[in-house]
Design a protein around this motif. Structure first.
Motif, mmCIF file in Angstrom:
data_model
loop_
_atom_site.group_PDB
_atom_site.id
_atom_site.type_symbol
_atom_site.label_atom_id
_atom_site.label_comp_id
_atom_site.label_asym_id
_atom_site.label_seq_id
_atom_site.Cartn_x
_atom_site.Cartn_y
_atom_site.Cartn_z
ATOM 1 N N GLY A 116 0.819 -1.205 0.000
ATOM 2 C CA GLY A 116 0.000 0.000 0.000
ATOM 3 C C GLY A 116 0.851 1.254 0.000
ATOM 4 N N ILE A 117 1.845 1.256 0.877
ATOM 5 C CA ILE A 117 2.715 2.427 0.985
ATOM 6 C C ILE A 117 3.464 2.645 -0.327
ATOM 7 C CG2 ILE A 117 4.788 3.319 2.133
ATOM 8 C CD1 ILE A 117 3.733 1.843 4.683
ATOM 9 N N GLN A 118 3.906 1.545 -0.938
ATOM 10 C CA GLN A 118 4.654 1.669 -2.198
ATOM 11 C C GLN A 118 3.783 2.173 -3.335
ATOM 12 O OE1 GLN A 118 6.488 -2.237 -2.416
ATOM 13 N NE2 GLN A 118 8.491 -1.275 -2.651
ATOM 14 N N SER A 119 2.461 1.978 -3.210
ATOM 15 C CA SER A 119 1.588 2.401 -4.306
ATOM 16 C C SER A 119 1.327 3.906 -4.283
ATOM 17 C CB SER A 119 0.260 1.645 -4.236
ATOM 18 O OG SER A 119 -0.568 2.200 -3.227
ATOM 19 N N VAL A 120 1.698 4.587 -3.196
ATOM 20 C CA VAL A 120 1.500 6.045 -3.137
ATOM 21 C C VAL A 120 2.548 6.725 -4.027
ATOM 22 C CG1 VAL A 120 1.457 8.065 -1.633
ATOM 23 C CG2 VAL A 120 0.574 5.890 -0.807
ATOM 24 N N GLU A 121 2.084 7.620 -4.877
ATOM 25 C CA GLU A 121 2.950 8.254 -5.859
ATOM 26 C C GLU A 121 4.143 8.941 -5.183
ATOM 27 O OE1 GLU A 121 -0.253 8.977 -5.427
ATOM 28 O OE2 GLU A 121 -1.083 7.723 -7.023
ATOM 29 N N ALA A 122 5.289 8.853 -5.835
ATOM 30 C CA ALA A 122 6.498 9.493 -5.311
ATOM 31 C C ALA A 122 6.296 11.002 -5.173
ATOM 32 C CB ALA A 122 7.678 9.204 -6.230
ATOM 33 N N ALA A 123 5.409 11.558 -6.008
ATOM 34 C CA ALA A 123 5.157 13.001 -5.961
ATOM 35 C C ALA A 123 4.614 13.430 -4.598
ATOM 36 C CB ALA A 123 4.168 13.397 -7.059
ATOM 37 N N GLN A 124 3.912 12.545 -3.917
ATOM 38 C CA GLN A 124 3.376 12.885 -2.603
ATOM 39 C C GLN A 124 4.498 13.104 -1.595
ATOM 40 O OE1 GLN A 124 -0.002 13.139 -1.293
ATOM 41 N NE2 GLN A 124 -0.248 13.632 -3.453
ATOM 42 N N ARG A 145 4.791 9.536 7.970
ATOM 43 C CA ARG A 145 3.762 9.373 8.990
ATOM 44 C C ARG A 145 2.496 10.170 8.664
ATOM 45 N NH1 ARG A 145 3.271 12.016 13.728
ATOM 46 N NH2 ARG A 145 5.241 13.076 13.391
ATOM 47 N N LEU A 146 2.663 11.390 8.162
ATOM 48 C CA LEU A 146 1.514 12.269 7.975
ATOM 49 C C LEU A 146 0.883 12.133 6.597
ATOM 50 C CD1 LEU A 146 3.083 15.471 9.570
ATOM 51 C CD2 LEU A 146 1.300 14.034 10.578
ATOM 52 N N VAL A 147 1.695 11.802 5.603
ATOM 53 C CA VAL A 147 1.196 11.879 4.227
ATOM 54 C C VAL A 147 1.166 10.512 3.541
ATOM 55 C CG1 VAL A 147 1.639 12.867 1.952
ATOM 56 C CG2 VAL A 147 1.963 14.260 4.007
ATOM 57 N N ILE A 148 2.258 9.778 3.596
ATOM 58 C CA ILE A 148 2.362 8.567 2.789
ATOM 59 C C ILE A 148 1.627 7.389 3.424
ATOM 60 C CG2 ILE A 148 3.941 7.011 1.594
ATOM 61 C CD1 ILE A 148 4.104 9.928 0.702
ATOM 62 N N VAL A 149 1.937 7.092 4.686
ATOM 63 C CA VAL A 149 1.345 5.918 5.330
ATOM 64 C C VAL A 149 -0.189 5.982 5.401
ATOM 65 C CG1 VAL A 149 1.193 4.663 7.519
ATOM 66 C CG2 VAL A 149 3.423 5.234 6.566
ATOM 67 N N PRO A 150 -0.778 7.133 5.797
ATOM 68 C CA PRO A 150 -2.242 7.162 5.840
ATOM 69 C C PRO A 150 -2.888 6.854 4.487
ATOM 70 C CG PRO A 150 -1.339 9.075 6.963
ATOM 71 C CD PRO A 150 -0.180 8.388 6.306
ATOM 72 N N GLN A 151 -2.283 7.356 3.411
ATOM 73 C CA GLN A 151 -2.848 7.063 2.096
ATOM 74 C C GLN A 151 -2.648 5.607 1.712
ATOM 75 O OE1 GLN A 151 -2.235 9.936 -1.177
ATOM 76 N NE2 GLN A 151 -1.037 11.086 0.285
#
Lengths: 265, 249
Positions: A123-131, A147-153
């Protein structure tokens, strides 16, 4: 008696079920829930640690996480529960006495963590690098950005897979009977099995099975509901009122074709 | 109304002989760029010429292999990169808003966590910035429910809320539908007029011509020609720049 009615009574004997029901609900169900919920909590915390370690740039974190995951995913659950529950029993005896629950929960958590770690990692890896770049550009450290941006998404995207893991955990909790349970420690499966063994009639075991279904089927449907929401919830509607009538807003908001970015796992 | 109202103090920016290679790929081969305090520099050039990478070396999202980056004449390469990035706002082609947060929270997140502002102050500041980009009514929306142009203006408000001393724009309008470009460029032009030091990587030649104080043309990791927009657009010297302009104008 004809074979069909014998078969019917073997599985659907009302008296056997009625006899087992009170203990099933007052002892078995709470114990199963204690095992499954504690292991789900501990397993998710460990799983998150494994996921972050698995994504680390330091190989001294990545490598142990990899080995751990391979080992605990690769072993049969029964073997792990026996190894931990029996192997560490002398140690556990000194800490909390002859209670098999702590070690049973530990073993279940260790197994669940291996799977949940992989789920969170994907899941974490699927969040765009741009984030990550967006968060770093604001001045957040790598840890804060995660913690604030990547993991929650990332976690949001894999909720269905995570709930599936909870279902597996509820079922696997039946395996702690290997560790020897006192009457008051028995969970659903063990109570059903005891009645079945005493009476030679499988109805109580079937009742235990129904209790499991009562827990797992709603969760299965919850997974589907979450999954549908993730797929559909991202459909974008742009409302055409816009810009608060401000001069510099020389644009009209038109609906833009946008495909769901969610990884529909 | 100007988007630059919240600007406190701009600084001058200088990039000195910056080199960067990804393996054998030499992306920046000695780039120099000077932006006076309060001035706007537009960086133009073909895709893959290193423009976006150059911006990222300024706020050290990418560390240069060699060369220097100076704010007000002082090298920033030994500063804490996280603290440095709070002084330098950046706006991206894809907006990079956080989709799981409301517009307001996108802006207050850094104010609360990094600037340690109390909630009410952070919210007030965020609402002010949103109003300045014309999106006061969108505070509680999710980014996905805004048009691209609105999202980009939120991204600008998010960067400005931290009261940066320099703003970097990385093809801020390239991902927008044509009819949404004007609103974003309008905000950028006001910011420039308000005295913000800006480096703008753009394909919008009209914007470069009318807003920039300096235009730098990059190709293959070097600045081939730089100067006032009139000079660069009317009397280009370098043959590569002439060819580029003949294709884009």
């Amino acid at each position: 008696m004809d074979p069909l009615s014998t078969l019917w009574e073997t599985f659907f004997d009302g008296d056997s079920m009625r006899e087992a029901l009170p203990e099933m609900l007052t002892v078995g169900l709470p114990n199963t829930l204690i095992l499954a919920v504690s292991a789900a909590l501990l397993g998710s915390v460990l799983g998150m640690a494994l996921a972050v370690a698995g994504l680390s740039r330091t190989r001294w974190l990545r490598w142990p996480a990899r080995v751990y995951t391979d080992v605990f995913r690769g072993l049969p659950a029964a073997a792990t529960i026996l190894l931990i529950g029996v192997g560490l029993a002398p140690l556990g005896m000194q800490v909390w006495g002859p209670n098999p629950y702590p070690l049973g929960i530990l073993a279940l958590s260790l197994i669940a963590a291996a799977y949940i770690g992989e789920i969170f990692r994907s899941g974490i890896q699927s969040v765009e690098a741009a984030q990550l770049e967006g968060a770093r550009a604001l001045g957040f450290s790598w840890g804060e950005a995660m913690r604030l941006v990547i993991v929650p998404q990332g976690v949001r995207r894999v909720l269905p897979a995570w709930v599936n893991q909870l279902i597996a955990l509820i079922k696997d909790s039946s395996l702690v009977y290997f560790l020897g349970l006192l009457a008051s420690q028995r969970e659903l499966f063990r109570i059903g099995q005891d009645y079945a063994a005493n009476t030679g009639n499988q109805s109580a075991l079937l009742l235990a099975g129904l209790c499991y279904l009562l827990l797992t089927v709603p969760l299965t449907h919850a997974v589907n509901a979450i999954d549908r929401r993730l797929r559909r919830g991202r459909t974008v509607t742009v409302d055409p009122d816009d810009d608060g009538g401000l001069a510099l807003a020389g644009e009209t908001a038109l609906p833009q074709p946008r495909t769901p970015r969610e990884d529909p796992r | 109304m100007t988007a630059g109202t919240a600007t406190t103090t701009s600084v001058s920016l200088a990039v000195r002989d910056v080199h960067l290679a990804f393996g054998a790929n030499r992306v920046l081969r000695g780039v120099d760029l000077d932006v006076a305090r309060g001035a706007t520099a537009c960086v133009i050039g073909p895709s893959g010429s290193g423009k976006s990478t150059l911006l990222r070396t300024v706020n050290r999202l990418i560390e240069p292999d060699a060369g220097d980056v100076l704010l007000d004449g002082r090298s920033v390469l030994r500063d804490d990169p996280d603290a440095l990035r709070q002084r330098i706002g950046m706006v991206f082609q894809q907006f990079n808003l956080f989709p799981h947060m409301t517009v307001l929270r996108n802006i207050t997140l850094a104010l609360r966590r990094l600037k340690k502002l109390p909630e009410d102050e952070a919210v007030a500041l965020a609402r002010t910035q949103l109003a300045l980009v014309g999106l006061a009514g969108k505070a509680d929306s999710r980014p996905a429910h805004l048009s691209g142009g609105q999202q980009q203006r939120v991204a600008i408000a998010r960067a400005l809320a931290l009261q940066p001393e320099v703003m970097l724009f990385d093809e801020a309008t390239s991902a927008l539908d044509p009819e949404l470009v004007k609103g974003v460029l309008g905000v950028m032009a006001e910011l420039s007029a308000g005295g913000m030091t800006m480096v703008v990587v753009t394909h919008e030649m009209g914007f470069a011509r009318s807003v920039a104080d300096t235009v730098a043309f990059m190709d293959h990791g070097v600045v081939l020609e730089a100067g006032a927009p009139e000079a660069v657009f009317e009397t280009p010297q370098h043959p590569r720049l002439r060819r580029f302009l003949s294709q884009v104008l």
